[in-house]
Design a protein around this motif. Sequence first.
Motif, short mmCIF file in Angstrom:
data_model
loop_
_atom_site.label_atom_id
_atom_site.label_comp_id
_atom_site.label_asym_id
_atom_site.label_seq_id
_atom_site.Cartn_x
_atom_site.Cartn_y
_atom_site.Cartn_z
N ILE A 88 0.80 -1.22 0.00
CA ILE A 88 0.00 0.00 0.00
C ILE A 88 0.84 1.27 0.00
O ILE A 88 0.33 2.36 -0.26
N SER A 89 2.14 1.14 0.30
CA SER A 89 2.98 2.33 0.30
C SER A 89 4.44 1.91 0.26
O SER A 89 4.81 0.84 0.78
N GLN A 90 5.29 2.73 -0.36
CA GLN A 90 6.73 2.52 -0.32
C GLN A 90 7.42 3.84 -0.56
O GLN A 90 6.91 4.71 -1.26
N ASP A 93 2.04 8.66 5.53
CA ASP A 93 1.05 8.31 4.51
C ASP A 93 -0.27 7.96 5.20
O ASP A 93 -0.31 7.07 6.06
N PRO A 94 -1.36 8.64 4.86
CA PRO A 94 -2.64 8.36 5.52
C PRO A 94 -3.06 6.89 5.43
O PRO A 94 -3.66 6.36 6.38
N LYS A 95 -2.74 6.22 4.32
CA LYS A 95 -3.11 4.81 4.19
C LYS A 95 -2.37 3.96 5.22
O LYS A 95 -2.92 3.01 5.79
N VAL A 96 -1.11 4.30 5.48
CA VAL A 96 -0.31 3.55 6.45
C VAL A 96 -0.78 3.83 7.87
O VAL A 96 -0.87 2.93 8.70
N VAL A 97 -1.08 5.08 8.15
CA VAL A 97 -1.59 5.45 9.47
C VAL A 97 -2.87 4.70 9.78
O VAL A 97 -3.04 4.13 10.86
#
Length: 257
Positions: free
Chosen positions: A218-220, A229-233
């Motif tokens: 979802i993120s890198q 990153d809001p998705k990671v949070v």
Amino acid sequence: MSHLLEVRNLSKSFGGLQATKDVSFTLDEGEIVGLIGPNGAGKTTLVNLITGVLSPSAGSIVFRGRDVSRQRPWQAARSGLARTFQIVQPFPQMTVLENVAAGALFAGAASSRAQAEREAMEHLEFVGLADQALRPATALTLPSRKRLELAKSLAMKPKLLLLDEVNAGLNTAEIDKALALMRTIAARGITILLIEHLMKVVTSLSTRVLVLHHGELISQGAPQAVLEDPKVVEAYLGSKFAARLAAQAQETGVEHV
């Protein structure tokens, strides 16, 4: 420039369960890259795919310019792919020295048992276990078993080292020693993919971070950018951690916790 490792659209299913889904990333020589995500996100499955323990349902793995998607674990080890395991399991009937010599002999291309044992002693000295070389491996404490696991992997002469939660169960002083070892390993030109839950370790070591959630990447990117990153949070860190991280960065300029 060619990459050391290329993971291309990698997917793995177990019946109706999608463990990894369309995962793509690259690793370059000398990098330390963190791999984070919630329990069950697919991190260990991804390592198992890269090292030949599992075969992908779709996608490919290219290591040093060669497709290794269907290789077996012993072939991965001999090609320069080494790993540690989250639950350390040394060969129980062997000494500390014999455990490491086995890696040097069967995957590190040592030409004889004597050479394997000489190389094993060098690795044990590096991780601080030389004085316990002749003890049964089962007699070691958990921190020492973790260092033994690392020595075994280094004996295979890896180009890429995949570390699966090598700091789990260690105290602060032991973690600091492990961090120093990992920095030294990377300085030798060995690429490290680090599965880790401790954000202090991830942010202080990693040049990049990959985030898995429900088997998807979802993120890198750079550690600070990924942790914001809001998705990671939402998926992993939680709003309280994100707020604390932002406050610390504002007050001290320190990016890690």
